[in-house]
Design a protein around this motif. Sequence first.
Motif, short mmCIF file in Angstrom:
data_model
loop_
_atom_site.label_atom_id
_atom_site.label_comp_id
_atom_site.label_asym_id
_atom_site.label_seq_id
_atom_site.Cartn_x
_atom_site.Cartn_y
_atom_site.Cartn_z
N GLY A 1 31.16 21.34 -7.87
CA GLY A 1 31.14 22.14 -6.64
C GLY A 1 31.83 21.44 -5.49
O GLY A 1 32.55 22.07 -4.70
N GLU A 2 31.64 20.13 -5.38
CA GLU A 2 32.30 19.36 -4.32
C GLU A 2 33.81 19.35 -4.54
O GLU A 2 34.58 19.53 -3.60
CB GLU A 2 31.79 17.92 -4.31
CG GLU A 2 30.33 17.76 -3.93
CD GLU A 2 29.89 16.32 -4.10
OE1 GLU A 2 29.70 15.64 -3.08
OE2 GLU A 2 29.74 15.88 -5.27
N PHE A 3 34.20 19.13 -5.79
CA PHE A 3 35.63 19.07 -6.12
C PHE A 3 36.29 20.41 -5.81
O PHE A 3 37.39 20.45 -5.25
CB PHE A 3 35.79 18.71 -7.61
CG PHE A 3 37.22 18.51 -8.04
CD1 PHE A 3 37.89 17.32 -7.76
CD2 PHE A 3 37.89 19.50 -8.73
CE1 PHE A 3 39.20 17.13 -8.16
CE2 PHE A 3 39.21 19.32 -9.13
CZ PHE A 3 39.86 18.13 -8.85
N ALA A 4 35.64 21.50 -6.17
CA ALA A 4 36.20 22.84 -5.94
C ALA A 4 36.34 23.13 -4.45
O ALA A 4 37.22 23.89 -4.03
CB ALA A 4 35.32 23.90 -6.60
N GLY A 5 35.50 22.52 -3.63
CA GLY A 5 35.56 22.73 -2.19
C GLY A 5 36.73 22.06 -1.51
O GLY A 5 37.02 22.31 -0.35
N ASP B 1 38.70 11.69 -9.06
CA ASP B 1 37.64 12.16 -8.17
C ASP B 1 36.35 12.22 -8.97
O ASP B 1 36.28 12.93 -9.97
CB ASP B 1 38.01 13.55 -7.62
CG ASP B 1 37.13 14.00 -6.48
OD1 ASP B 1 35.90 13.76 -6.54
OD2 ASP B 1 37.67 14.61 -5.54
N VAL B 2 35.33 11.47 -8.55
CA VAL B 2 34.09 11.37 -9.33
C VAL B 2 32.96 12.23 -8.75
O VAL B 2 31.80 12.08 -9.16
CB VAL B 2 33.63 9.90 -9.48
CG1 VAL B 2 34.67 9.08 -10.23
CG2 VAL B 2 33.33 9.26 -8.13
N GLU C 1 29.72 11.55 -16.04
CA GLU C 1 30.48 11.67 -17.29
C GLU C 1 31.51 10.57 -17.48
O GLU C 1 32.18 10.51 -18.51
CB GLU C 1 31.20 13.02 -17.32
CG GLU C 1 30.29 14.22 -17.24
CD GLU C 1 31.07 15.53 -17.13
OE1 GLU C 1 32.27 15.57 -17.49
OE2 GLU C 1 30.47 16.52 -16.68
N LEU C 2 31.67 9.69 -16.49
CA LEU C 2 32.77 8.72 -16.51
C LEU C 2 32.73 7.78 -17.71
O LEU C 2 33.74 7.58 -18.37
CB LEU C 2 32.79 7.93 -15.21
CG LEU C 2 33.97 6.98 -15.04
CD1 LEU C 2 35.29 7.76 -15.02
CD2 LEU C 2 33.82 6.17 -13.77
N ALA D 1 44.56 15.04 -7.98
CA ALA D 1 43.44 14.21 -8.44
C ALA D 1 42.90 14.77 -9.75
O ALA D 1 42.83 15.98 -9.94
CB ALA D 1 42.33 14.17 -7.39
N ARG D 2 42.52 13.88 -10.64
CA ARG D 2 41.89 14.26 -11.90
C ARG D 2 40.39 14.24 -11.66
O ARG D 2 39.88 13.31 -11.04
CB ARG D 2 42.30 13.25 -12.97
CG ARG D 2 41.74 13.50 -14.32
CD ARG D 2 42.16 12.36 -15.26
NE ARG D 2 42.43 12.88 -16.56
CZ ARG D 2 43.61 13.27 -17.01
NH1 ARG D 2 44.66 13.18 -16.22
NH2 ARG D 2 43.77 13.73 -18.22
N HIS D 3 39.67 15.24 -12.14
CA HIS D 3 38.24 15.33 -11.89
C HIS D 3 37.44 14.85 -13.09
O HIS D 3 37.50 15.43 -14.17
CB HIS D 3 37.85 16.79 -11.55
CG HIS D 3 36.41 16.95 -11.26
ND1 HIS D 3 35.63 17.87 -11.91
CD2 HIS D 3 35.60 16.31 -10.39
CE1 HIS D 3 34.40 17.78 -11.45
NE2 HIS D 3 34.35 16.85 -10.53
N ILE D 4 36.68 13.78 -12.88
CA ILE D 4 35.73 13.28 -13.89
C ILE D 4 34.47 12.88 -13.13
O ILE D 4 34.44 11.85 -12.46
CB ILE D 4 36.28 12.06 -14.67
CG1 ILE D 4 37.60 12.40 -15.36
CG2 ILE D 4 35.25 11.59 -15.69
CD1 ILE D 4 38.24 11.23 -16.10
#
Length: 138
Positions: free
Chosen positions: A58-62, A53-54, A75-76, A68-71
């Motif tokens: 804040g979007e990821f936490a929602g 998940d790129v 930062e990718l 899914a791995r968050h990067i």
Amino acid sequence: MEFLQQNWYWAALAAASGAWLLFDLARSQGDKSQLSPVEATLLINREDAQLIDVREQGEFAGGHIPNARHIPLAELERRSGELEKFKDRPIILCCATGNRSAAALATLKKAGFEKIFNLRGGLAEWEKAGQPLSRKRK
């Protein structure tokens, strides 16, 4: 025939929308890197695809796709080394609508990744397809 003469604009609209759907279908058939939510789920289940998940924190936490791995996209490039262990597995990139993940796909292709895919329509399409979301922190 009388109906068509009296409602020609509806017939024209139906023909135009049908043509657009056919055009969109033909266009998407040529790009094998774009996955629908169903195709992504099959790839995850059958080939143990890794989901990245790129979106921003804040979007990821929602809400995000389970496991899914968050990067974040910003930062990718710097963190692409974290994905080296997944180079032999398919990698599915996702964001809110599919635009940022398309940019992420190009970044990872440059880094030498070959089995990379974009979740077409992003989380918006994922949710529309009735797929689950998680709010757990990773």
